[in-house]
Design an enzyme around this catalytic site. Sequence first.
Site, PDB file in Angstrom:
ATOM      1  N   ASP A 213       0.816  -1.184   0.156  1.00  0.00           N
ATOM      2  CA  ASP A 213      -0.085   0.087   0.119  1.00  0.00           C
ATOM      3  C   ASP A 213       0.903   1.257  -0.151  1.00  0.00           C
ATOM      4  O   ASP A 213       0.489   2.071  -0.591  1.00  0.00           O
ATOM      5  CB  ASP A 213      -1.025   0.020   1.368  1.00  0.00           C
TER       6      ASP A 213
ATOM      7  N   ARG B 179       0.641   6.735  -6.436  1.00  0.00           N
ATOM      8  CA  ARG B 179      -0.815   7.438  -6.750  1.00  0.00           C
ATOM      9  C   ARG B 179      -0.518   9.013  -6.544  1.00  0.00           C
ATOM     10  O   ARG B 179      -1.074   9.721  -7.065  1.00  0.00           O
ATOM     11  CB  ARG B 179      -1.846   6.732  -5.882  1.00  0.00           C
TER      12      ARG B 179
END
Length: 435
Positions: free
Chosen positions: A161, A168
């Site tokens: 993540d 991201r």
Amino acid sequence: MRIVDIIEAKKQGKEHSKEEIDFLINSLMDGTAADYQISAWLMAVYFQGMTDDETAYLTDAMVRSGEVINLGSLASSVIDKHSTGGVGDKVTITLIPLLAACGVPVAKLSGKGLGHTGGTIDKLESIPGFNTALSIPDMINQVKRIGVAIGAQTQKLTPADGKLYALRDVTATVDSRPLIASSVVSKKIASGADNIILDVKYGSGAFMKTPEDAVKLSEIMVKIGKKLNKNITAVITSMDEPLGRAVGNSLEIIEAIEFLKGGITEGDIAELTYDFAALSLVQLGKYSDMESAKNFIKEIILSGKALDKFRELIITQNGDAGVIDDYTKFPPVKYTYELKADKDGYVSHIDALDIAYGCKLLGAGREKKTDTIDYGVGVFLNKKTGEPVVNGETICTIYSNDETKTQSAIEYCKKGFTISGAKPAVGSLIYEIIK
């Protein structure tokens, strides 16, 4: 199997298999997939979306990319609560010791804040000596011993993540619902609890700007929980205004202490803390209805057990529990400024984002995780929406260590307050609960 084929499939809107998602995350972790390839896939996901099954596969793969806290027999009775973040949100600090005092074990991993004010860990670290750097074994042992532990998120949990989020952040794909959902839920599952309550905020001071967007995100996260055998409840709450009266790290701890002392029984902090605590007790089957659960919760606060549990938590994590009775032990500030009302009326709105920007200028938040923050600075809202004011009365107090920053914060706070002639209606903060 090749990464380029996975990118091509998602570009065309095709659904990934579990094996493809596992291959993608494994390639991310072992470095065989280049950053530009993962970035291309993220952009394809942004435009094409993901099914509920795909999102669950991604969540599971991210959980398995690192360590998972094994709470053993405690897992089914432990509650983990997570907020998507907001201005003045100290409900984790009011809720965690309260739940532990109710006999509900809590293992809570939180982060340092990025943006306008600090996160839960920053707030707790404003308590002199408070140690949030707990190892996973230490957390588990502490929960077994005193029923509660709050530690800083570790890179050993869901490292995939962290890698995905870094990409991201620089590829404008942060606001993808399936990517947000998998990120949030993967960290919660890796934290070991079977029962998870999510506070999904919307409004000017939140990531999600509308309740409809918050509902859509919540529905995805609840579905992921069901697919991965976790009991997730999502509560959609408003963040158009600051939560509580204090915005700033030590100021928010003080407000949380006042609640645990029984000094705050009405208003938004009390409403949300009571509701989240009652939901937790009902979700665990300790009570059959919210009203009975709330009555029990109020008794726990009035008895002093919730405050005692917070004191025990501070002592166990090497903090100075003297702050509970002596607020001067918190980091001091050099300057205070009282912003006055310029007319009679009622406070009709306090813009969360304006107050947040003011606090950020004072030094209460950070841009990068390496930035330092000032634990003592912040804004206290002497008046809240719906309350009457007279010309010249203090509407908020600014705490600062820099005169120039104070002046900038004053302008934002002035802009943030709206005073009108008519008393506004003040409704519930909770928009919807999704199970």
